[in-house]
Design an enzyme around this catalytic site. Structure first.
Site, PDB file in Angstrom:
ATOM      1  N   ASP A  28      48.173  37.624  40.285  1.00  0.00           N
ATOM      2  CA  ASP A  28      47.850  36.270  40.735  1.00  0.00           C
ATOM      3  C   ASP A  28      49.098  35.492  41.153  1.00  0.00           C
ATOM      4  O   ASP A  28      50.216  35.793  40.740  1.00  0.00           O
ATOM      5  CB  ASP A  28      47.161  35.495  39.601  1.00  0.00           C
ATOM      6  CG  ASP A  28      45.689  35.835  39.471  1.00  0.00           C
ATOM      7  OD1 ASP A  28      45.259  36.844  40.051  1.00  0.00           O
ATOM      8  OD2 ASP A  28      44.977  35.089  38.767  1.00  0.00           O
ATOM      9  N   HIS A 172      50.791  38.965  36.830  1.00  0.00           N
ATOM     10  CA  HIS A 172      51.439  38.049  37.778  1.00  0.00           C
ATOM     11  C   HIS A 172      52.698  38.689  38.341  1.00  0.00           C
ATOM     12  O   HIS A 172      53.542  39.169  37.572  1.00  0.00           O
ATOM     13  CB  HIS A 172      51.803  36.732  37.078  1.00  0.00           C
ATOM     14  CG  HIS A 172      50.615  36.000  36.519  1.00  0.00           C
ATOM     15  ND1 HIS A 172      50.094  36.295  35.274  1.00  0.00           N
ATOM     16  CD2 HIS A 172      49.846  35.021  37.054  1.00  0.00           C
ATOM     17  CE1 HIS A 172      49.037  35.497  35.062  1.00  0.00           C
ATOM     18  NE2 HIS A 172      48.869  34.727  36.115  1.00  0.00           N
TER      19      HIS A 172
END
Length: 222
Positions: A28, A172
């Site tokens: 993300d 991430h």
């Protein structure tokens, strides 16, 4: 072979998730500053991933986004500036999604088919707007908690703990320790028989409709 065919992205190898253990790694908030190193690692281990991109970072790091698409990874929409959709007016939500669709398409030639709302926060209004864009909303079955620990050993331990067949793992690519831990993590998971595929491969059997959310959060009502 025509010149255009030579420059086209290689067709991803077909993986049948009904026959083998599939796992979808998702990253993300990117493209993050370490995305190029992560892409090198994914390429080395023949792993495909799904990147839920923020429009603002696609704009500032277009080369990384383009490389993700060229190397056969899946691109998803994660808003433009990571605002909580449940606290926005409908027009602002539409703007966040549309601006991100536009910049990703402009930079990569790919139009995302999946939406991950920021913070995983959604309600019926967000669902209705996702449906307008023809997109299901994708959450995760387990998280690496990398943003919290910022520790390689902890990230590896947590990811291995939540990995499961047809799982969707939240990570991430702006967390340096995540990117640094990926070679060992991929090697270990491959040793456990996992094949790394896109979210679309994992959810194929779910027959999701636009506006659907998967996996369904506790207390979610349609």
């Amino acid at each position: 072979m025509t010149p255009s065919a030579a420059s086209a992205a290689p067709a991803p190898k077909e993986v049948d998730c009904t026959q083998v253990k599939c796992l979808a790694l998702t990253f993300d908030d990117g493209p993050g500053q370490y995305a190029d190193k992560l892409l090198d690692t994914l390429k080395k281990y023949d792993a495909k991933a799904t990147f839920f991109l923020e429009g603002q970072y696609v704009k500032s790091r277009p080369a990384f986004a383009k490389r993700m698409a060229v190397e056969g990874h899946e691109l998803g929409n994660h808003s433009y500036k990571h605002l909580n959709f449940t606290k926005l007016e409908p027009g602002a939500i539409r703007n966040e999604i549309q601006k991100t669709q536009d910049i990703i398409k402009q930079v990569t030639g790919v139009e995302p088919k999946l939406l991950r709302p920021p913070y995983g926060m959604a309600d019926l209004q967000v669902s209705d707007i996702a449906a307008e864009f023809g997109m299901p909303m994708i959450l995760w079955t387990g998280g690496s908690r990398d943003w919290e620990s910022r520790n390689e050993a902890a990230i590896k331990k947590q990811t291995l703990a939540v990995a499961k067949q047809d799982g969707i793992i939240l990570m991430h690519d702006w967390v340096k320790q995540t990117v640094d831990s990926m070679p060992a993590l991929l090697k270990t998971l491959q040793g456990k028989g996992y094949h790394f595929v896109t979210v679309s491969e994992v959810i194929k059997s779910q027959n999701l409709e636009p506006g659907d959310i998967f996996p369904v959060p506790e207390g979610w009502e349609k």
